[in-house]
Design an enzyme around this catalytic site. Sequence first.
Site, mmCIF file in Angstrom:
data_model
loop_
_atom_site.group_PDB
_atom_site.id
_atom_site.type_symbol
_atom_site.label_atom_id
_atom_site.label_comp_id
_atom_site.label_asym_id
_atom_site.label_seq_id
_atom_site.Cartn_x
_atom_site.Cartn_y
_atom_site.Cartn_z
ATOM 1 N N THR A 164 0.871 -1.001 0.043
ATOM 2 C CA THR A 164 0.085 0.055 0.032
ATOM 3 C C THR A 164 0.981 1.201 0.000
ATOM 4 O OG1 THR A 164 -0.176 -0.144 2.375
ATOM 5 C CG2 THR A 164 -2.106 -0.907 1.110
ATOM 6 N N LYS A 190 4.252 -6.810 4.063
ATOM 7 C CA LYS A 190 3.753 -5.431 3.732
ATOM 8 C C LYS A 190 3.283 -4.905 4.933
ATOM 9 C CE LYS A 190 0.313 -3.571 3.054
ATOM 10 N NZ LYS A 190 -0.439 -2.650 4.152
ATOM 11 N N THR A 201 -1.541 -1.858 9.343
ATOM 12 C CA THR A 201 -2.140 -2.624 8.147
ATOM 13 C C THR A 201 -0.850 -3.619 7.761
ATOM 14 O OG1 THR A 201 -2.692 -2.485 5.916
ATOM 15 C CG2 THR A 201 -2.023 -0.479 6.773
ATOM 16 N N GLU A 287 5.946 4.816 7.422
ATOM 17 C CA GLU A 287 5.650 6.134 6.717
ATOM 18 C C GLU A 287 6.379 7.085 7.043
ATOM 19 O OE1 GLU A 287 1.238 4.797 5.642
ATOM 20 O OE2 GLU A 287 1.592 5.959 7.339
ATOM 21 N N ASN A 409 -0.262 10.575 5.533
ATOM 22 C CA ASN A 409 -1.652 10.237 6.186
ATOM 23 C C ASN A 409 -2.741 11.249 6.160
ATOM 24 O OD1 ASN A 409 -1.696 7.244 7.552
ATOM 25 N ND2 ASN A 409 0.283 8.180 7.921
ATOM 26 N N THR A 414 -6.775 9.897 -0.769
ATOM 27 C CA THR A 414 -6.944 10.943 -1.816
ATOM 28 C C THR A 414 -5.712 10.727 -2.568
ATOM 29 O OG1 THR A 414 -6.388 12.856 -0.543
ATOM 30 C CG2 THR A 414 -8.823 12.337 -1.137
#
Length: 414
Positions: A164, A190, A201, A287, A409, A414
């Site tokens: 992702t 992942k 996740t 991230e 985040n 979007t």
Amino acid sequence: MQVINNIHNQLSHIEEVKGGSVVTPLGFKAAGVHAGLRYNKKDIGAIVSEVPANCAAVYTTSHFQAAPLKVTQDSIQKEKCIQAVVVNSACANACTGEQGLKDAYQMRKIMANYLQMKEEYVAVSSTGVIGEFLQMDKIEKGIHQFIFDDKPQSAEAFQEAILTTDTVMKKCCYSASIAGVTVTMGGTAKGSGMIHPNMATMLGFITTDVNISSEVLQSSLSKVIPISFNQITVDGDTSTNDTVLVMANGMAENEELTEDHPDYPIFLELLSVTCESLAKQIAKDGEGATKLIEVKVSGSKDDEEARVIAKQIVGSNLVKTAIYGSDANWGRIITAIGQTNTAVNPACVDIAIGNIIMLKESEPQPFSEQTAIDYLGQDFIQIFVDLHNGDGKGKAWGCDLSYDYVKINASYRT
């Protein structure tokens, strides 16, 4: 868990297989394709074993377990083995009610029909945005595009399909000799954000050709998860889809492993090394991360308390931002330790960042700020804590907290 810690220190039976992957163990193949769930990246993949494989799995402790987890649990409960796992990205199929559960079962059925096997031989996994429904026409289209083989490109296609917000693919492969037979274990995972597993996740898939029962495999995985995947944190959030799935197809034809077998500790180490490698790769790819942080705690009352303290430190936003800014603010480490419900003697704590001692028996030590800045400018940072309160040891991994985490985040959907 002291047994596993001792194994880590004593065994040298494990060898890394350079370039290896989930298709390196005998009898495994993979595929990954673009089905249109994402704009232009591969978004659905699968791993298949030539024969039904004994299996083990752990799942998120979230109250909101996603539909695919329930389907996978159903498959494993009924058969105690699986032969394939199909995974999609872009959509988590979580919090989608009765329709989401029907879609997950349908995904299993489509895969089983394509491979001409029993539905219960298929596990299902999804990752992506919560609260959106699977586009089943695209799922079916993707499954019918699968061409399985054991080439490195196929493993890479699967690895790409499950990502992702990850910036890199995570994989590893190791081998060991068990009962005179070489066995191999490959893994991929992942995970980049929403990472605070109790088994975020986060998904992990491990294949091995070792001959071992599902019961012993499950027991082994349950021993290893608390010191690997459950010791990473990126942002303190646990997701709805966390799964670690292990498939063991027995094609190495070793003497069946039991927990009493003299070579069982070697297998346990093999599984532990694989899980730890994947866990650290997830933490490193957090991230917006620029640095991997490893915290090692010793001298605690027991191993469990050491792991609690290590994870509290690496999960502290104040510690993470200090590491990002190359600020050797050891007071934030003390603050994190002080929040834990563990046995700590505040008069005898040692803290070091790298080899720079900052606190000795709870007394501040002089150190060069420039030396600390230079060390903290690297992309791998170690923090050492000694509580002088017992024999417990534990580790945890995480990453720094940068401006980019907020950017990523703030616009995830979007």
